[in-house]
Design a protein around this motif. Sequence first.
Motif, mmCIF file in Angstrom:
data_model
loop_
_atom_site.group_PDB
_atom_site.id
_atom_site.type_symbol
_atom_site.label_atom_id
_atom_site.label_comp_id
_atom_site.label_asym_id
_atom_site.label_seq_id
_atom_site.Cartn_x
_atom_site.Cartn_y
_atom_site.Cartn_z
ATOM 1 N N ASN A 50 12.409 -6.730 -67.628
ATOM 2 C CA ASN A 50 11.961 -7.774 -66.710
ATOM 3 C C ASN A 50 11.573 -7.261 -65.330
ATOM 4 N N ALA A 51 11.626 -5.956 -65.117
ATOM 5 C CA ALA A 51 11.252 -5.406 -63.812
ATOM 6 C C ALA A 51 9.798 -5.764 -63.523
ATOM 7 N N PRO A 52 9.523 -6.309 -62.341
ATOM 8 C CA PRO A 52 8.134 -6.661 -62.020
ATOM 9 C C PRO A 52 7.306 -5.400 -61.737
ATOM 10 N N GLY A 58 9.156 -10.275 -54.532
ATOM 11 C CA GLY A 58 10.583 -9.999 -54.510
ATOM 12 C C GLY A 58 10.982 -9.038 -55.611
ATOM 13 N N LYS A 59 12.137 -8.400 -55.415
ATOM 14 C CA LYS A 59 12.631 -7.411 -56.367
ATOM 15 C C LYS A 59 13.570 -8.050 -57.377
ATOM 16 N N LEU A 60 13.623 -7.441 -58.549
ATOM 17 C CA LEU A 60 14.633 -7.808 -59.536
ATOM 18 C C LEU A 60 15.905 -7.079 -59.132
ATOM 19 N N GLU A 61 17.020 -7.808 -59.078
ATOM 20 C CA GLU A 61 18.266 -7.222 -58.600
ATOM 21 C C GLU A 61 19.412 -7.514 -59.552
ATOM 22 N N TRP A 75 18.659 -11.271 -61.147
ATOM 23 C CA TRP A 75 17.738 -12.288 -60.683
ATOM 24 C C TRP A 75 16.674 -11.664 -59.816
ATOM 25 N N GLN A 76 15.543 -12.367 -59.790
ATOM 26 C CA GLN A 76 14.454 -12.013 -58.904
ATOM 27 C C GLN A 76 14.282 -13.181 -57.962
ATOM 28 N N ARG A 77 14.443 -12.900 -56.669
ATOM 29 C CA ARG A 77 14.275 -13.925 -55.647
ATOM 30 C C ARG A 77 13.106 -13.543 -54.750
ATOM 31 N N ASP A 78 12.351 -14.537 -54.306
ATOM 32 C CA ASP A 78 11.240 -14.235 -53.406
ATOM 33 C C ASP A 78 11.780 -14.063 -51.991
ATOM 34 N N ILE A 83 14.667 -18.649 -56.313
ATOM 35 C CA ILE A 83 14.886 -17.852 -57.521
ATOM 36 C C ILE A 83 13.652 -17.940 -58.414
ATOM 37 N N LEU A 84 13.037 -16.787 -58.643
ATOM 38 C CA LEU A 84 11.872 -16.717 -59.517
ATOM 39 C C LEU A 84 12.307 -16.539 -60.969
ATOM 40 N N HIS A 85 13.306 -15.691 -61.198
ATOM 41 C CA HIS A 85 13.737 -15.397 -62.564
ATOM 42 C C HIS A 85 15.260 -15.258 -62.591
#
Length: 187
Positions: A50-52, A58-61, A75-78, A83-85
Amino acid sequence: MALKATIHKAQLQIADMDRHVYGEHNLTIARQPSETDERMMVRILAFALNAPADDLRGKLELSKGLADAEEPELWQRDLTGDILHWIDLGQPDDRRLLKAHGRAEKVSVYGYAYSTPIWWAGIESKLQRCPRLAVWQIPAEQSQALAALAQRSMQLQVTVQDGGIYVSTAESSVEINPIALKRPADE
């Protein structure tokens, strides 16, 4: 006295030819005492899948995971904090997934136990109104083979091609073939 998390480091090289995402990520994983190698490695796998392609949204963390029940595993937050993902592991209950679906643009779940099909059969009808939910099953024998790659310091190569996933170290590799239990409506 409470047990502390064990720190694991993973140098992760991703070559996802299906999504055209390539990159290298250095992950620091705080593995909680109750977390197994299998769960930790599925968390790393979920990160790789799921890494963009870039950090523009925003980064996947890795989140606090098991240490905070209100957060997903990843999660990926902008930049505004939206929360995007939302990415969960295992077999979360339907209320948690409905709440996540209301908060995030996309929700993904990666189940990895033999009982995943039974869990999914029990909650599938409750989640039909979640068009942005994706549920994947990692076959248990494959997730267990993935767990065998776990070390305190890891160098992992993840290659994705035609839906097949190959996770390699210098010594060995594992093939992962996830099964889609539910795909988002837009796929």
